[in-house]
Design a protein around this motif. Structure first.
Motif, PDB file in Angstrom:
ATOM      1  N   SER A  46       0.805  -1.220   0.000  1.00 51.28           N
ATOM      2  CA  SER A  46       0.000   0.000   0.000  1.00 51.28           C
ATOM      3  C   SER A  46       0.833   1.263   0.000  1.00 51.28           C
ATOM      4  CB  SER A  46      -0.923   0.012   1.229  1.00 51.28           C
ATOM      5  OG  SER A  46      -0.161   0.001   2.413  1.00 51.28           O
ATOM      6  N   VAL A  47       2.173   1.138  -0.100  1.00 50.26           N
ATOM      7  CA  VAL A  47       3.028   2.319  -0.066  1.00 50.26           C
ATOM      8  C   VAL A  47       2.705   3.267  -1.203  1.00 50.26           C
ATOM      9  CG1 VAL A  47       5.389   3.131  -0.389  1.00 50.26           C
ATOM     10  CG2 VAL A  47       4.938   1.256   1.186  1.00 50.26           C
ATOM     11  N   ALA A  48       2.568   2.712  -2.441  1.00 49.01           N
ATOM     12  CA  ALA A  48       2.295   3.569  -3.597  1.00 49.01           C
ATOM     13  C   ALA A  48       0.993   4.336  -3.414  1.00 49.01           C
ATOM     14  CB  ALA A  48       2.237   2.725  -4.866  1.00 49.01           C
ATOM     15  N   ALA A  49      -0.022   3.669  -2.804  1.00 54.41           N
ATOM     16  CA  ALA A  49      -1.312   4.323  -2.623  1.00 54.41           C
ATOM     17  C   ALA A  49      -1.218   5.483  -1.645  1.00 54.41           C
ATOM     18  CB  ALA A  49      -2.350   3.319  -2.148  1.00 54.41           C
ATOM     19  N   ALA A  50      -0.279   5.404  -0.680  1.00 54.76           N
ATOM     20  CA  ALA A  50      -0.182   6.424   0.356  1.00 54.76           C
ATOM     21  C   ALA A  50       0.697   7.600  -0.043  1.00 54.76           C
ATOM     22  CB  ALA A  50       0.368   5.800   1.643  1.00 54.76           C
ATOM     23  N   VAL A  51       1.400   7.502  -1.178  1.00 54.30           N
ATOM     24  CA  VAL A  51       2.311   8.558  -1.594  1.00 54.30           C
ATOM     25  C   VAL A  51       1.558   9.875  -1.751  1.00 54.30           C
ATOM     26  CG1 VAL A  51       3.696   9.402  -3.529  1.00 54.30           C
ATOM     27  CG2 VAL A  51       3.994   7.066  -2.711  1.00 54.30           C
ATOM     28  N   VAL A  52       2.145  10.947  -1.263  1.00 57.50           N
ATOM     29  CA  VAL A  52       1.558  12.270  -1.425  1.00 57.50           C
ATOM     30  C   VAL A  52       2.512  13.132  -2.240  1.00 57.50           C
ATOM     31  CG1 VAL A  52       0.790  14.362  -0.288  1.00 57.50           C
ATOM     32  CG2 VAL A  52       0.278  12.152   0.731  1.00 57.50           C
ATOM     33  N   LYS A  53       2.004  13.688  -3.331  1.00 52.26           N
ATOM     34  CA  LYS A  53       2.774  14.648  -4.108  1.00 52.26           C
ATOM     35  C   LYS A  53       1.893  15.867  -4.340  1.00 52.26           C
ATOM     36  CE  LYS A  53       6.346  12.013  -6.446  1.00 52.26           C
ATOM     37  NZ  LYS A  53       7.148  11.955  -7.686  1.00 52.26           N
ATOM     38  N   ILE A  69      -2.537  20.932  -7.272  1.00 47.24           N
ATOM     39  CA  ILE A  69      -2.506  19.486  -7.495  1.00 47.24           C
ATOM     40  C   ILE A  69      -2.135  18.777  -6.196  1.00 47.24           C
ATOM     41  CG2 ILE A  69      -1.380  17.592  -8.732  1.00 47.24           C
ATOM     42  CD1 ILE A  69      -2.905  19.318 -10.639  1.00 47.24           C
ATOM     43  N   GLU A  70      -2.879  17.715  -5.866  1.00 46.33           N
ATOM     44  CA  GLU A  70      -2.482  16.826  -4.772  1.00 46.33           C
ATOM     45  C   GLU A  70      -2.736  15.390  -5.211  1.00 46.33           C
ATOM     46  OE1 GLU A  70      -2.907  16.676   0.007  1.00 46.33           O
ATOM     47  OE2 GLU A  70      -4.787  16.468  -1.083  1.00 46.33           O
ATOM     48  N   ILE A  71      -1.708  14.552  -5.065  1.00 42.35           N
ATOM     49  CA  ILE A  71      -1.826  13.133  -5.400  1.00 42.35           C
ATOM     50  C   ILE A  71      -1.733  12.334  -4.111  1.00 42.35           C
ATOM     51  CG2 ILE A  71      -0.778  11.186  -6.623  1.00 42.35           C
ATOM     52  CD1 ILE A  71       0.262  13.174  -8.682  1.00 42.35           C
ATOM     53  N   LYS A  72      -2.774  11.555  -3.827  1.00 41.13           N
ATOM     54  CA  LYS A  72      -2.839  10.817  -2.569  1.00 41.13           C
ATOM     55  C   LYS A  72      -3.851   9.680  -2.689  1.00 41.13           C
ATOM     56  CE  LYS A  72      -3.633  11.594   2.405  1.00 41.13           C
ATOM     57  NZ  LYS A  72      -4.040  12.587   3.425  1.00 41.13           N
ATOM     58  N   ASP A  73      -3.490   8.521  -2.104  1.00 40.51           N
ATOM     59  CA  ASP A  73      -4.407   7.373  -2.049  1.00 40.51           C
ATOM     60  C   ASP A  73      -4.935   6.976  -3.424  1.00 40.51           C
ATOM     61  OD1 ASP A  73      -4.120   7.325   0.716  1.00 40.51           O
ATOM     62  OD2 ASP A  73      -5.782   8.708   1.026  1.00 40.51           O
ATOM     63  N   GLY A  74      -4.034   6.990  -4.407  1.00 37.62           N
ATOM     64  CA  GLY A  74      -4.414   6.537  -5.735  1.00 37.62           C
ATOM     65  C   GLY A  74      -5.276   7.501  -6.517  1.00 37.62           C
ATOM     66  N   LYS A  75      -5.357   8.766  -6.064  1.00 33.59           N
ATOM     67  CA  LYS A  75      -6.179   9.780  -6.731  1.00 33.59           C
ATOM     68  C   LYS A  75      -5.355  11.040  -6.982  1.00 33.59           C
ATOM     69  CE  LYS A  75     -10.114   7.446  -6.056  1.00 33.59           C
ATOM     70  NZ  LYS A  75     -10.956   6.912  -7.160  1.00 33.59           N
ATOM     71  N   GLN A 115     -11.871  18.826  -9.129  1.00 28.60           N
ATOM     72  CA  GLN A 115     -12.050  17.595  -9.894  1.00 28.60           C
ATOM     73  C   GLN A 115     -11.105  16.532  -9.362  1.00 28.60           C
ATOM     74  OE1 GLN A 115     -12.238  18.338 -14.262  1.00 28.60           O
ATOM     75  NE2 GLN A 115     -12.147  20.522 -13.756  1.00 28.60           N
ATOM     76  N   THR A 116     -11.517  15.273  -9.461  1.00 28.23           N
ATOM     77  CA  THR A 116     -10.700  14.157  -8.982  1.00 28.23           C
ATOM     78  C   THR A 116     -10.554  13.122 -10.086  1.00 28.23           C
ATOM     79  OG1 THR A 116     -11.455  14.481  -6.701  1.00 28.23           O
ATOM     80  CG2 THR A 116     -10.467  12.346  -7.232  1.00 28.23           C
ATOM     81  N   PHE A 117      -9.331  12.613 -10.235  1.00 26.00           N
ATOM     82  CA  PHE A 117      -9.026  11.633 -11.272  1.00 26.00           C
ATOM     83  C   PHE A 117      -8.358  10.414 -10.647  1.00 26.00           C
ATOM     84  CE2 PHE A 117      -8.973  15.870 -12.974  1.00 26.00           C
ATOM     85  CZ  PHE A 117      -9.713  15.784 -14.143  1.00 26.00           C
ATOM     86  N   ASP A 118      -8.774   9.234 -11.083  1.00 21.06           N
ATOM     87  CA  ASP A 118      -8.172   7.987 -10.607  1.00 21.06           C
ATOM     88  C   ASP A 118      -6.842   7.751 -11.323  1.00 21.06           C
ATOM     89  OD1 ASP A 118      -7.677   5.067 -10.207  1.00 21.06           O
ATOM     90  OD2 ASP A 118      -9.620   5.184  -9.225  1.00 21.06           O
ATOM     91  N   LEU A 119      -5.815   7.342 -10.570  1.00 19.89           N
ATOM     92  CA  LEU A 119      -4.506   7.084 -11.177  1.00 19.89           C
ATOM     93  C   LEU A 119      -4.508   5.809 -12.016  1.00 19.89           C
ATOM     94  CD1 LEU A 119      -1.943   7.985  -8.370  1.00 19.89           C
ATOM     95  CD2 LEU A 119      -2.942   9.441 -10.126  1.00 19.89           C
ATOM     96  N   ALA A 120      -5.529   4.972 -11.835  1.00 18.96           N
ATOM     97  CA  ALA A 120      -5.693   3.745 -12.638  1.00 18.96           C
ATOM     98  C   ALA A 120      -4.418   2.905 -12.650  1.00 18.96           C
ATOM     99  CB  ALA A 120      -6.115   4.100 -14.064  1.00 18.96           C
ATOM    100  N   GLY A 121      -3.812   2.757 -11.462  1.00 19.66           N
ATOM    101  CA  GLY A 121      -2.644   1.901 -11.331  1.00 19.66           C
ATOM    102  C   GLY A 121      -1.321   2.575 -11.623  1.00 19.66           C
ATOM    103  N   ALA A 122      -1.325   3.814 -12.097  1.00 19.05           N
ATOM    104  CA  ALA A 122      -0.069   4.527 -12.375  1.00 19.05           C
ATOM    105  C   ALA A 122       0.672   4.797 -11.068  1.00 19.05           C
ATOM    106  CB  ALA A 122      -0.359   5.841 -13.091  1.00 19.05           C
ATOM    107  N   ASP A 123       1.992   4.624 -11.094  1.00 19.51           N
ATOM    108  CA  ASP A 123       2.826   4.869  -9.921  1.00 19.51           C
ATOM    109  C   ASP A 123       3.273   6.332  -9.931  1.00 19.51           C
ATOM    110  OD1 ASP A 123       4.643   4.985  -7.880  1.00 19.51           O
ATOM    111  OD2 ASP A 123       5.925   3.363  -8.607  1.00 19.51           O
ATOM    112  N   PRO A 124       2.803   7.149  -8.984  1.00 11.77           N
ATOM    113  CA  PRO A 124       3.160   8.574  -8.997  1.00 11.77           C
ATOM    114  C   PRO A 124       4.658   8.828  -8.869  1.00 11.77           C
ATOM    115  CG  PRO A 124       2.065   7.970  -6.933  1.00 11.77           C
ATOM    116  CD  PRO A 124       1.911   6.808  -7.863  1.00 11.77           C
ATOM    117  N   GLU A 125       5.386   7.854  -8.331  1.00  8.50           N
ATOM    118  CA  GLU A 125       6.834   8.029  -8.193  1.00  8.50           C
ATOM    119  C   GLU A 125       7.546   8.054  -9.546  1.00  8.50           C
ATOM    120  OE1 GLU A 125       8.522   8.885  -5.779  1.00  8.50           O
ATOM    121  OE2 GLU A 125       7.238   8.542  -4.050  1.00  8.50           O
ATOM    122  N   GLU A 126       6.880   7.574 -10.581  1.00  5.33           N
ATOM    123  CA  GLU A 126       7.501   7.533 -11.905  1.00  5.33           C
ATOM    124  C   GLU A 126       7.340   8.849 -12.663  1.00  5.33           C
ATOM    125  OE1 GLU A 126       5.944   4.242 -14.080  1.00  5.33           O
ATOM    126  OE2 GLU A 126       6.774   2.724 -12.723  1.00  5.33           O
TER     127      GLU A 126
END
Length: 267
Positions: A46-53, A69-75, A115-126
């Motif tokens: 669950s680490v990737a899901a918890a990443v905050v950018k 922009i805020e990326i958190k919990d796969g969104k 607005q909110t968008f699903d990352l659809a499995g994308a790894d925000p660290e990339e």
């Protein structure tokens, strides 16, 4: 002899029952261990899901897309959003703002500020940036560089460890300048450690422009932090003891013409 045989049979049955109970006890002991191993591995998944950018959109060229922009919990959450109109605007995760190798998260709603968008499995660290891009016209309207919102070592943040007497210095407020009327001042505001940082700044020319901390964008009761340099995209101003908690906005104001060029609500 018959009694002896029955007694012996009883002992054998008892021993078998006890052995069965012992076997069940061993199984019970091994089950929690397996469960503990499963729990230990769960946080890694669950680490990737918890990443905050986080990041702040700035305009590119003549077209304007702005927002936070805020990326958190796969969104990906887009807030305070404003954009020029354009056909088929999409929001992309990208590397160095290159949408050719980026990932579209969906189509932008031109009228919605949140607005909110699903990352659809994308790894925000990339990815290191977000781009608002018109697929039809092949034009970028805005982009944001992403920064980590969590401390790298998972430790406490400055605000958690700072003494209460340092609250004014440690306070962080942010905002985005938007134009007022015909005159245009745009840029990003960050207040931190007793400083106001103005970045990605652009402005119409005007005599004697100043930057003010204000309440309700009223400079009459505000505090001037200094004169604006019209040519510098990045500028820093000392708060000079002002408490940012007492103000809710920043205004770019022409003292000579008595005209506001731009303002930002602080959060």
């Amino acid at each position: 002899m018959k009694k002896l045989w029955m007694a012996g049979a009883t002992m054998m049955v008892t021993a078998a029952v006890l052995a069965g109970c012992g076997s069940g006890k061993e199984a019970a002991n091994t089950s929690p261990a397996a469960s503990a191993e499963a729990q230990a591995s769960a946080p890694e998944a669950s680490v990737a899901a918890a990443v905050v950018k986080t990041g702040m959109l700035s305009p590119i060229g003549k077209e304007v897309s702005q927002g936070n922009i805020e990326i958190k919990d796969g969104k990906l959450m887009l807030t305070n959003f404003k954009t020029s109109e354009g056909p088929d605007l999409h929001i992309y995760l990208a590397k160095e703002q290159d949408i050719a190798t980026g990932k579209s998260l969906g189509k932008i709603d031109l009228k919605q500020s949140e607005q909110t968008f699903d990352l659809a499995g994308a790894d925000p660290e990339e990815y290191d940036s977000v781009v608002i891009y018109c697929n039809k016209a092949h034009v970028a309207f805005g982009a944001a560089n992403l920064s980590d919102g969590n401390s790298a070592d998972g430790g406490t943040t400055t605000s958690e460890t700072a003494d209460t007497t340092d609250t004014t210095v440690a306070m962080v407020k942010t905002g985005m300048l938007s134009p007022i009327g015909k005159e245009v001042s745009q840029g990003n505001i960050e207040i931190k450690d007793g400083k106001l940082m103005l970045t990605n700044f652009k402005t119409s020319e005007g005599p004697d422009l100043h930057i003010y901390l204000a309440k309700g964008q009223d400079i009459a009761t505000g505090k001037s932090l200094g004169k604006i340099d019209l040519k510098q995209s990045e500028q820093t101003f000392d708060l000079a003891g002002a408490d940012p908690g007492e103000y809710d906005s920043v205004v770019i104001y022409c003292n000579k013409a008595h005209v506001a060029f731009g303002a930002a609500d602080l959060k």
